[in-house]
Motif scaffolding. Structure first.
Motif, PDB file in Angstrom:
ATOM      1  N   THR A  14     -32.701 -21.416  -5.008  1.00  0.00           N
ATOM      2  CA  THR A  14     -31.205 -20.838  -4.652  1.00  0.00           C
ATOM      3  C   THR A  14     -30.563 -21.582  -3.678  1.00  0.00           C
ATOM      4  O   THR A  14     -29.316 -21.364  -3.426  1.00  0.00           O
ATOM      5  CB  THR A  14     -31.787 -19.483  -3.985  1.00  0.00           C
ATOM      6  N   ALA A  15     -31.036 -22.878  -3.539  1.00  0.00           N
ATOM      7  CA  ALA A  15     -30.147 -23.677  -2.442  1.00  0.00           C
ATOM      8  C   ALA A  15     -29.080 -24.010  -3.170  1.00  0.00           C
ATOM      9  O   ALA A  15     -28.765 -24.059  -4.357  1.00  0.00           O
ATOM     10  CB  ALA A  15     -31.128 -24.964  -2.217  1.00  0.00           C
ATOM     11  N   SER A  16     -28.161 -24.700  -2.592  1.00  0.00           N
ATOM     12  CA  SER A  16     -26.845 -24.912  -2.967  1.00  0.00           C
ATOM     13  C   SER A  16     -26.780 -26.209  -3.624  1.00  0.00           C
ATOM     14  O   SER A  16     -27.741 -27.267  -3.566  1.00  0.00           O
ATOM     15  CB  SER A  16     -25.872 -25.201  -1.636  1.00  0.00           C
ATOM     16  N   GLN A  17     -25.697 -26.704  -4.521  1.00  0.00           N
ATOM     17  CA  GLN A  17     -25.584 -28.111  -5.216  1.00  0.00           C
ATOM     18  C   GLN A  17     -25.613 -29.347  -4.230  1.00  0.00           C
ATOM     19  O   GLN A  17     -26.408 -30.114  -4.423  1.00  0.00           O
ATOM     20  CB  GLN A  17     -24.326 -27.835  -5.948  1.00  0.00           C
ATOM     21  N   LYS A  18     -25.061 -28.982  -2.944  1.00  0.00           N
ATOM     22  CA  LYS A  18     -25.127 -30.058  -2.050  1.00  0.00           C
ATOM     23  C   LYS A  18     -26.483 -30.321  -1.753  1.00  0.00           C
ATOM     24  O   LYS A  18     -26.997 -31.751  -1.487  1.00  0.00           O
ATOM     25  CB  LYS A  18     -24.265 -29.654  -0.945  1.00  0.00           C
ATOM     26  N   THR A  19     -27.155 -29.528  -1.405  1.00  0.00           N
ATOM     27  CA  THR A  19     -28.578 -29.535  -1.120  1.00  0.00           C
ATOM     28  C   THR A  19     -29.339 -30.294  -2.101  1.00  0.00           C
ATOM     29  O   THR A  19     -30.268 -31.288  -1.801  1.00  0.00           O
ATOM     30  CB  THR A  19     -29.139 -28.216  -0.696  1.00  0.00           C
ATOM     31  N   TRP A  20     -29.223 -29.967  -3.363  1.00  0.00           N
ATOM     32  CA  TRP A  20     -29.700 -30.622  -4.306  1.00  0.00           C
ATOM     33  C   TRP A  20     -29.626 -32.097  -4.637  1.00  0.00           C
ATOM     34  O   TRP A  20     -30.341 -33.014  -4.717  1.00  0.00           O
ATOM     35  CB  TRP A  20     -29.691 -29.880  -5.688  1.00  0.00           C
ATOM     36  N   ASP A  21     -28.367 -32.322  -4.374  1.00  0.00           N
ATOM     37  CA  ASP A  21     -27.802 -33.630  -4.189  1.00  0.00           C
ATOM     38  C   ASP A  21     -28.158 -34.395  -3.338  1.00  0.00           C
ATOM     39  O   ASP A  21     -28.751 -35.651  -3.513  1.00  0.00           O
ATOM     40  CB  ASP A  21     -26.224 -33.712  -4.232  1.00  0.00           C
ATOM     41  N   ASN A  22     -28.634 -33.979  -2.171  1.00  0.00           N
ATOM     42  CA  ASN A  22     -28.957 -34.634  -0.865  1.00  0.00           C
ATOM     43  C   ASN A  22     -30.539 -34.732  -1.203  1.00  0.00           C
ATOM     44  O   ASN A  22     -31.111 -36.019  -0.971  1.00  0.00           O
ATOM     45  CB  ASN A  22     -28.814 -33.920   0.355  1.00  0.00           C
ATOM     46  N   TYR A  23     -31.133 -33.914  -2.063  1.00  0.00           N
ATOM     47  CA  TYR A  23     -32.821 -34.022  -2.405  1.00  0.00           C
ATOM     48  C   TYR A  23     -32.956 -35.250  -3.417  1.00  0.00           C
ATOM     49  O   TYR A  23     -33.955 -36.119  -3.243  1.00  0.00           O
ATOM     50  CB  TYR A  23     -33.231 -32.918  -2.818  1.00  0.00           C
ATOM     51  N   GLU A  24     -31.806 -35.539  -4.348  1.00  0.00           N
ATOM     52  CA  GLU A  24     -32.078 -36.092  -5.361  1.00  0.00           C
ATOM     53  C   GLU A  24     -31.875 -37.699  -4.643  1.00  0.00           C
ATOM     54  O   GLU A  24     -32.566 -38.667  -5.115  1.00  0.00           O
ATOM     55  CB  GLU A  24     -31.024 -36.189  -6.353  1.00  0.00           C
ATOM     56  N   LYS A  25     -31.012 -37.791  -3.742  1.00  0.00           N
ATOM     57  CA  LYS A  25     -30.954 -39.056  -2.935  1.00  0.00           C
ATOM     58  C   LYS A  25     -32.035 -39.446  -2.186  1.00  0.00           C
ATOM     59  O   LYS A  25     -32.427 -40.750  -2.379  1.00  0.00           O
ATOM     60  CB  LYS A  25     -29.629 -39.065  -2.062  1.00  0.00           C
ATOM     61  N   LYS A  26     -32.531 -38.416  -1.577  1.00  0.00           N
ATOM     62  CA  LYS A  26     -34.035 -38.759  -0.754  1.00  0.00           C
ATOM     63  C   LYS A  26     -34.825 -38.975  -1.533  1.00  0.00           C
ATOM     64  O   LYS A  26     -35.667 -40.237  -1.359  1.00  0.00           O
ATOM     65  CB  LYS A  26     -34.172 -37.508   0.176  1.00  0.00           C
ATOM     66  N   CYS A  27     -35.099 -38.420  -2.886  1.00  0.00           N
ATOM     67  CA  CYS A  27     -36.119 -38.703  -3.475  1.00  0.00           C
ATOM     68  C   CYS A  27     -35.837 -40.306  -4.163  1.00  0.00           C
ATOM     69  O   CYS A  27     -36.965 -41.244  -4.256  1.00  0.00           O
ATOM     70  CB  CYS A  27     -36.247 -37.913  -4.712  1.00  0.00           C
ATOM     71  N   ALA A  28     -34.808 -40.678  -4.429  1.00  0.00           N
ATOM     72  CA  ALA A  28     -34.445 -41.934  -4.952  1.00  0.00           C
ATOM     73  C   ALA A  28     -34.765 -42.887  -4.109  1.00  0.00           C
ATOM     74  O   ALA A  28     -35.413 -44.079  -4.386  1.00  0.00           O
ATOM     75  CB  ALA A  28     -33.084 -41.903  -5.276  1.00  0.00           C
ATOM     76  N   ASP A  29     -34.555 -42.740  -2.714  1.00  0.00           N
ATOM     77  CA  ASP A  29     -34.893 -43.748  -1.478  1.00  0.00           C
ATOM     78  C   ASP A  29     -36.478 -44.011  -1.327  1.00  0.00           C
ATOM     79  O   ASP A  29     -36.754 -45.002  -1.249  1.00  0.00           O
ATOM     80  CB  ASP A  29     -34.294 -43.095  -0.331  1.00  0.00           C
ATOM     81  N   VAL A  30     -36.908 -42.805  -1.626  1.00  0.00           N
ATOM     82  CA  VAL A  30     -38.650 -43.020  -1.479  1.00  0.00           C
ATOM     83  C   VAL A  30     -39.032 -43.731  -2.793  1.00  0.00           C
ATOM     84  O   VAL A  30     -39.812 -44.418  -2.469  1.00  0.00           O
ATOM     85  CB  VAL A  30     -38.981 -41.579  -1.528  1.00  0.00           C
ATOM     86  N   THR A  31     -38.558 -43.494  -3.954  1.00  0.00           N
ATOM     87  CA  THR A  31     -38.778 -44.313  -5.137  1.00  0.00           C
ATOM     88  C   THR A  31     -38.804 -45.687  -5.098  1.00  0.00           C
ATOM     89  O   THR A  31     -39.489 -46.523  -5.323  1.00  0.00           O
ATOM     90  CB  THR A  31     -38.225 -43.711  -6.555  1.00  0.00           C
TER      91      THR A  31
END
Length: 59
Positions: A14-31
């Motif tokens: 139920t999180a906002s789209q902005k939260t999901w975008d930030n999560y995607e960016k963090k995952c990309a950094d970790v990868t």
């Protein structure tokens, strides 16, 4: 040697789209970080194998 990073905790559905975008960016950094660590480790192993081969040739 650097350690592998863990992926961040996933947000709720139920999180906002902005939260999901930030999560995607963090995952990309970790990868990206983990790929760099793997590359360094692989290069180190190759160098060690090369040196060992040279040492075995001398005998």
């Amino acid at each position: 040697m650097a350690k592998m990073k863990k992926f961040p905790k996933q947000p709720k559905m139920t999180a906002s789209q902005k939260t999901w975008d930030n999560y995607e960016k963090k995952c990309a950094d970790v990868t990206k970080h983990n790929d760099g660590v793997k590359a360094v480790k692989k290069k180190k192993e190759a160098t060690k194998a090369k040196v060992q081969k040279m040492k075995d040739k001398k005998k």
